[in-house]
Enzyme design. Structure first.
Site, PDB file in Angstrom:
ATOM      1  N   GLY A 131       0.847  -1.189   0.000  1.00 49.35           N
ATOM      2  CA  GLY A 131       0.000   0.000   0.000  1.00 49.35           C
ATOM      3  C   GLY A 131       0.883   1.239   0.000  1.00 49.35           C
ATOM      4  N   GLY A 244      -4.142  14.269  -7.130  1.00 50.70           N
ATOM      5  CA  GLY A 244      -5.238  13.623  -6.400  1.00 50.70           C
ATOM      6  C   GLY A 244      -5.297  14.080  -4.952  1.00 50.70           C
ATOM      7  N   ARG A 245      -4.129  14.255  -4.340  1.00 50.48           N
ATOM      8  CA  ARG A 245      -4.091  14.621  -2.912  1.00 50.48           C
ATOM      9  C   ARG A 245      -4.704  16.008  -2.669  1.00 50.48           C
ATOM     10  NH1 ARG A 245       1.816  11.637  -2.401  1.00 50.48           N
ATOM     11  NH2 ARG A 245       0.909   9.559  -2.142  1.00 50.48           N
ATOM     12  N   GLU A 369      -4.959   7.683  -0.593  1.00 50.71           N
ATOM     13  CA  GLU A 369      -4.051   8.537  -1.396  1.00 50.71           C
ATOM     14  C   GLU A 369      -2.793   8.906  -0.606  1.00 50.71           C
ATOM     15  OE1 GLU A 369      -5.349  11.146  -4.340  1.00 50.71           O
ATOM     16  OE2 GLU A 369      -7.344  10.237  -4.487  1.00 50.71           O
TER      17      GLU A 369
HETATM   18  N1  CAA Z   1       6.346  12.897  -9.188  1.00 49.82           N
HETATM   19  C1  CAA Z   1       7.197  12.385 -10.128  1.00 49.82           C
HETATM   20  N2  CAA Z   1       8.108  11.432  -9.826  1.00 49.82           N
HETATM   21  C2  CAA Z   1       8.152  10.979  -8.555  1.00 49.82           C
HETATM   22  C3  CAA Z   1       7.305  11.465  -7.546  1.00 49.82           C
HETATM   23  C4  CAA Z   1       6.367  12.476  -7.905  1.00 49.82           C
HETATM   24  N3  CAA Z   1       5.536  12.970  -7.004  1.00 49.82           N
HETATM   25  N4  CAA Z   1       7.574  10.823  -6.394  1.00 49.82           N
HETATM   26  C5  CAA Z   1       8.572   9.963  -6.643  1.00 49.82           C
HETATM   27  N5  CAA Z   1       8.928  10.063  -7.957  1.00 49.82           N
HETATM   28  C6  CAA Z   1      10.000   9.323  -8.657  1.00 49.82           C
HETATM   29  C7  CAA Z   1      11.328   9.552  -7.942  1.00 49.82           C
HETATM   30  O1  CAA Z   1      11.969  10.733  -8.417  1.00 49.82           O
HETATM   31  C8  CAA Z   1      12.066   8.285  -8.302  1.00 49.82           C
HETATM   32  O2  CAA Z   1      12.593   8.374  -9.607  1.00 49.82           O
HETATM   33  P1  CAA Z   1      14.211   8.513  -9.860  1.00 49.82           P
HETATM   34  O3  CAA Z   1      14.815   7.286  -9.232  1.00 49.82           O
HETATM   35  O4  CAA Z   1      14.328   8.584 -11.334  1.00 49.82           O
HETATM   36  O5  CAA Z   1      14.599   9.775  -9.141  1.00 49.82           O
HETATM   37  C9  CAA Z   1      10.990   7.224  -8.343  1.00 49.82           C
HETATM   38  O6  CAA Z   1       9.751   7.917  -8.537  1.00 49.82           O
HETATM   39  C10 CAA Z   1      10.916   6.430  -7.052  1.00 49.82           C
HETATM   40  O7  CAA Z   1      10.710   7.355  -5.996  1.00 49.82           O
HETATM   41  P2  CAA Z   1      11.055   7.051  -4.472  1.00 49.82           P
HETATM   42  O8  CAA Z   1      12.395   6.407  -4.384  1.00 49.82           O
HETATM   43  O9  CAA Z   1      10.808   8.291  -3.694  1.00 49.82           O
HETATM   44  O10 CAA Z   1       9.944   5.939  -4.156  1.00 49.82           O
HETATM   45  P3  CAA Z   1       9.611   5.181  -2.824  1.00 49.82           P
HETATM   46  O11 CAA Z   1       9.499   3.738  -3.124  1.00 49.82           O
HETATM   47  O12 CAA Z   1      10.504   5.622  -1.705  1.00 49.82           O
HETATM   48  O13 CAA Z   1       8.092   5.671  -2.529  1.00 49.82           O
HETATM   49  C11 CAA Z   1       6.375   7.120  -1.725  1.00 49.82           C
HETATM   50  C12 CAA Z   1       7.735   6.990  -2.407  1.00 49.82           C
HETATM   51  C13 CAA Z   1       6.134   8.617  -1.628  1.00 49.82           C
HETATM   52  C14 CAA Z   1       6.354   6.522  -0.345  1.00 49.82           C
HETATM   53  C15 CAA Z   1       5.295   6.452  -2.610  1.00 49.82           C
HETATM   54  O14 CAA Z   1       5.457   5.068  -2.652  1.00 49.82           O
HETATM   55  C16 CAA Z   1       3.894   6.775  -2.128  1.00 49.82           C
HETATM   56  O15 CAA Z   1       3.360   7.835  -2.434  1.00 49.82           O
HETATM   57  N6  CAA Z   1       3.248   5.831  -1.364  1.00 49.82           N
HETATM   58  C17 CAA Z   1       1.857   5.999  -0.995  1.00 49.82           C
HETATM   59  C18 CAA Z   1       0.975   5.285  -1.993  1.00 49.82           C
HETATM   60  C19 CAA Z   1      -0.334   5.956  -2.182  1.00 49.82           C
HETATM   61  O16 CAA Z   1      -0.481   7.156  -1.977  1.00 49.82           O
HETATM   62  N7  CAA Z   1      -1.288   5.208  -2.644  1.00 49.82           N
HETATM   63  C20 CAA Z   1      -2.573   5.747  -2.997  1.00 49.82           C
HETATM   64  C21 CAA Z   1      -3.351   4.750  -3.780  1.00 49.82           C
HETATM   65  S1  CAA Z   1      -4.700   5.494  -4.641  1.00 49.82           S
HETATM   66  C22 CAA Z   1      -5.879   5.800  -3.493  1.00 49.82           C
HETATM   67  O17 CAA Z   1      -5.681   5.648  -2.328  1.00 49.82           O
HETATM   68  C23 CAA Z   1      -7.164   6.335  -4.100  1.00 49.82           C
HETATM   69  C24 CAA Z   1      -8.269   6.523  -3.217  1.00 49.82           C
HETATM   70  O18 CAA Z   1      -8.229   6.181  -2.083  1.00 49.82           O
HETATM   71  C25 CAA Z   1      -9.525   7.087  -3.679  1.00 49.82           C
HETATM   72  P1  FAD Z   2       0.320   0.059   5.060  1.00 55.39           P
HETATM   73  O1  FAD Z   2       1.180   0.584   3.999  1.00 55.39           O
HETATM   74  O2  FAD Z   2       0.426  -1.372   5.412  1.00 55.39           O
HETATM   75  O3  FAD Z   2       0.541   0.932   6.369  1.00 55.39           O
HETATM   76  C1  FAD Z   2       0.172   0.510   7.692  1.00 55.39           C
HETATM   77  C2  FAD Z   2       0.603   1.631   8.662  1.00 55.39           C
HETATM   78  O4  FAD Z   2       2.040   1.775   8.613  1.00 55.39           O
HETATM   79  C3  FAD Z   2       0.025   2.999   8.303  1.00 55.39           C
HETATM   80  O5  FAD Z   2      -0.256   3.738   9.462  1.00 55.39           O
HETATM   81  C4  FAD Z   2       1.160   3.660   7.546  1.00 55.39           C
HETATM   82  O6  FAD Z   2       1.109   5.088   7.569  1.00 55.39           O
HETATM   83  C5  FAD Z   2       2.367   3.128   8.300  1.00 55.39           C
HETATM   84  N1  FAD Z   2       3.587   3.163   7.499  1.00 55.39           N
HETATM   85  C6  FAD Z   2       3.871   2.478   6.360  1.00 55.39           C
HETATM   86  N2  FAD Z   2       5.086   2.809   5.906  1.00 55.39           N
HETATM   87  C7  FAD Z   2       5.596   3.729   6.762  1.00 55.39           C
HETATM   88  C8  FAD Z   2       6.822   4.446   6.862  1.00 55.39           C
HETATM   89  N3  FAD Z   2       7.786   4.316   5.943  1.00 55.39           N
HETATM   90  N4  FAD Z   2       7.001   5.285   7.893  1.00 55.39           N
HETATM   91  C9  FAD Z   2       6.015   5.437   8.845  1.00 55.39           C
HETATM   92  N5  FAD Z   2       4.842   4.781   8.807  1.00 55.39           N
HETATM   93  C10 FAD Z   2       4.639   3.943   7.794  1.00 55.39           C
HETATM   94  N6  FAD Z   2      -5.743   2.255  -3.459  1.00 55.39           N
HETATM   95  C11 FAD Z   2      -5.793   2.314  -4.812  1.00 55.39           C
HETATM   96  O7  FAD Z   2      -4.812   2.005  -5.488  1.00 55.39           O
HETATM   97  N7  FAD Z   2      -6.911   2.742  -5.442  1.00 55.39           N
HETATM   98  C12 FAD Z   2      -8.005   3.125  -4.778  1.00 55.39           C
HETATM   99  O8  FAD Z   2      -8.996   3.514  -5.410  1.00 55.39           O
HETATM  100  C13 FAD Z   2      -8.010   3.062  -3.355  1.00 55.39           C
HETATM  101  N8  FAD Z   2      -9.118   3.379  -2.648  1.00 55.39           N
HETATM  102  C14 FAD Z   2      -9.141   3.148  -1.302  1.00 55.39           C
HETATM  103  C15 FAD Z   2     -10.350   3.302  -0.601  1.00 55.39           C
HETATM  104  C16 FAD Z   2     -10.406   2.984   0.742  1.00 55.39           C
HETATM  105  C17 FAD Z   2     -11.702   3.098   1.468  1.00 55.39           C
HETATM  106  C18 FAD Z   2      -9.244   2.539   1.421  1.00 55.39           C
HETATM  107  C19 FAD Z   2      -9.272   2.179   2.886  1.00 55.39           C
HETATM  108  C20 FAD Z   2      -8.056   2.420   0.746  1.00 55.39           C
HETATM  109  C21 FAD Z   2      -7.990   2.715  -0.617  1.00 55.39           C
HETATM  110  N9  FAD Z   2      -6.818   2.523  -1.355  1.00 55.39           N
HETATM  111  C22 FAD Z   2      -6.829   2.615  -2.720  1.00 55.39           C
HETATM  112  C23 FAD Z   2      -5.627   2.047  -0.686  1.00 55.39           C
HETATM  113  C24 FAD Z   2      -4.919   3.120   0.150  1.00 55.39           C
HETATM  114  O9  FAD Z   2      -4.261   4.030  -0.666  1.00 55.39           O
HETATM  115  C25 FAD Z   2      -3.975   2.404   1.113  1.00 55.39           C
HETATM  116  O10 FAD Z   2      -4.784   1.762   2.091  1.00 55.39           O
HETATM  117  C26 FAD Z   2      -2.996   3.347   1.790  1.00 55.39           C
HETATM  118  O11 FAD Z   2      -2.095   3.903   0.852  1.00 55.39           O
HETATM  119  C27 FAD Z   2      -2.211   2.653   2.906  1.00 55.39           C
HETATM  120  O12 FAD Z   2      -1.707   1.423   2.493  1.00 55.39           O
HETATM  121  P2  FAD Z   2      -1.970   0.093   3.393  1.00 55.39           P
HETATM  122  O13 FAD Z   2      -3.408   0.025   3.681  1.00 55.39           O
HETATM  123  O14 FAD Z   2      -1.332  -1.042   2.712  1.00 55.39           O
HETATM  124  O15 FAD Z   2      -1.211   0.404   4.740  1.00 55.39           O
END
Ligand code: CAA
Ligand code: FAD
Length: 387
Positions: A131, A244-245, A369
């Protein structure tokens, strides 16, 4: 510095408010209880341009700016955060990435369908084991020998709108040994063979939005439906989340605004010890702090939207602006909703009032996100230059 909204921004804000007050707010509690997906309202929102606010007119959208999008998201989410979630995925997560990285054909076919509200879009990054650590995904895409299509095997979790989506932007690795640099983005048609959906997840909040696991088993994705180049997928995913954020920050502001307004009314009306509870200093302190955090969250969110608009001209990144807005607004929304429940006393705990729903809905904004911990990591990495 000019805090005045343009005429177009005021128009979309008013259109969203009208729809939210008249069509969403009256059904919000019922949909929360039944966990029913508001398909009719989503179609109507498409007709109003709310499903592709930043999408140019030539691809079926409203052709407005990010500030307009934020203003509309606040209004919709103040009425019901579930509608806000569905709107956010269609606008930010689905349309944005294709508009930025897609071919003309992809924009005409996929963006048009989603921006018009005709179909629902989704974004599939998260997997059961990855995630926050998104780049460690296990989903795989292998190019066929004749180079015409990819064979994708993938399992994705928590896919918002997954149960109803026609198209998804999905990420899979085409070169596992390359880590983040081996990830590629694809546009998936859920009506093609090999695609299946799991059960809809029961959730604490945003219950009228639907989330499920999805699976691709030997799904054949034409090369023409690859988004961007091979290996560009992780950067596309992160760039899409930057935008998105800001939408989730706006959703949080909407929830916080609704919780604050309900509290203000209650404080003026409810009496205890022979006076309106709003005359007590402890209640006044709550209201003052709620209002201040709400407006700070709104300003940070609008600033991030402005930074994104500037970035379109300069090419600069707005990653940290989006992360700060989401971090602050989501934690403000959670805090404000918590105060709102307390201020309402027993009625804050009752399903007869909407504040318990705001409290449950606010929580998700600190998780999806990118969790608050991940936003702090993004901000601190950028500030310190350390990892
Ligand atoms: N824009 C462009 N490039 C980016 C970037 C950005 N914002 N962030 C990172 N990159 C690039 C880096 O520059 C790097 O490239 P280079 O090696 O060429 O420099 C590459 O991507 C890898 O970056 P990192 O080494 O920083 O990657 P990381 O593995 O340490 O992860 C992280 C970074 C910020 C933790 C990322 O994994 C992250 O955002 N995790 C959270 C996931 C998340 O938000 N999921 C949401 C799912 S969607 C959802 O949740 C929808 C919903 O609910 C409705
Ligand atoms: P984990 O990554 O397992 O994290 C568990 C805990 O550890 C969290 O508190 C986290 O902050 C913490 N943690 C993890 N790594 C670190 C670190 N390096 N340092 C400190 N703390 C850390 N995803 C999609 O792709 N598309 C979607 O449309 C989407 N919709 C969603 C809708 C809902 C209702 C929910 C609940 C989730 C959705 N997600 C979606 C997934 C969502 O983005 C993830 O749940 C979220 O990014 C966290 O990942 P995880 O649940 O695997 O938690």
């Amino acid at each position: 510095m000019d805090f005045q909204l343009t005429e177009e921004q005021q128009m979309i804000q008013e259109a969203a408010r009208d729809f939210a007050v008249n069509e969403i707010a009256p059904v919000a509690a019922e949909l929360d209880a039944s966990a029913e997906f508001p398909l009719d309202n989503i179609r109507k929102m498409g007709d109003l341009g709310l499903m592709g606010i930043e999408v140019p007119d030539s691809y079926g959208g409203a052709g407005l700016d990010t500030i307009g999008y934020v203003l509309a998201m606040i209004e919709v989410s103040a009425a019901d955060a579930s509608h806000g979630t569905i709107m956010s995925v269609n606008n930010s997560l689905f349309c944005n990435g294709i508009l930025k990285h897609g071919s003309e054909d992809q924009k005409q076919r996929f963006v048009r369908a989603i921006a018009s509200g005709e179909e629902i879009g989704a974004y599939a990054l998260t997997e059961p084991q990855s995630g926050s650590d998104a780049s460690t995904m296990k989903s795989r895409a292998v190019l066929s020998e004749d180079g015409s299509h990819y064979l994708i095997n993938a399992r994705k979790s928590w896919i918002t709108s997954g149960p109803y989506a026609r198209y998804l932007v999905l990420f899979a690795s085409t070169k596992p040994e390359a880590g983040a640099k081996g990830i590629t983005a694809f546009i998936i048609d859920t009506e093609e063979p090999g695609f299946s959906r799991g059960k809809t997840e029961p959730k604490l909040g945003i219950r009228a939005s639907a989330t499920c696991e999805i699976e691709l088993a030997d799904y054949r994705c034409p090369v023409a439906h690859r988004l961007g180049e091979e290996g560009e997928g992780f950067k596309i995913a992160m760039g899409v989340l930057d935008a998105g954020r800001i939408g989730i920050a706006a959703q949080a502001v909407g929830i916080a605004q609704a919780a604050y307004e309900a509290s203000l009314s209650y404080a003026r009306e409810r009496k205890a010890f022979g006076a309106e509870i709003g005359t007590f200093q402890m209640i006044q302190q709550k209201l003052a702090d709620m209002k201040t955090k709400l407006e700070a969250a709104r300003l940070l969110t609008l600033h991030a939207a402005w930074a994104k608009q500037q970035a379109q001209k300069t090419g600069a990144r707005f990653t940290v602006d989006g992360s700060m807005a989401k971090l602050f607004a989501s934690e403000a929304a959670m805090w404000i909703a918590h105060q709102a429940v307390q201020l309402h006393g027993g009625m804050g705990y009752s399903k007869e009032m909407p504040v318990e729903r705001y409290f449950r809905d606010a929580k998700i904004t600190e998780i999806y996100e990118g969790t608050s911990e991940i936003q702090r990591m993004v901000i601190a990495r950028s500030e310190t230059g350390l990892r």
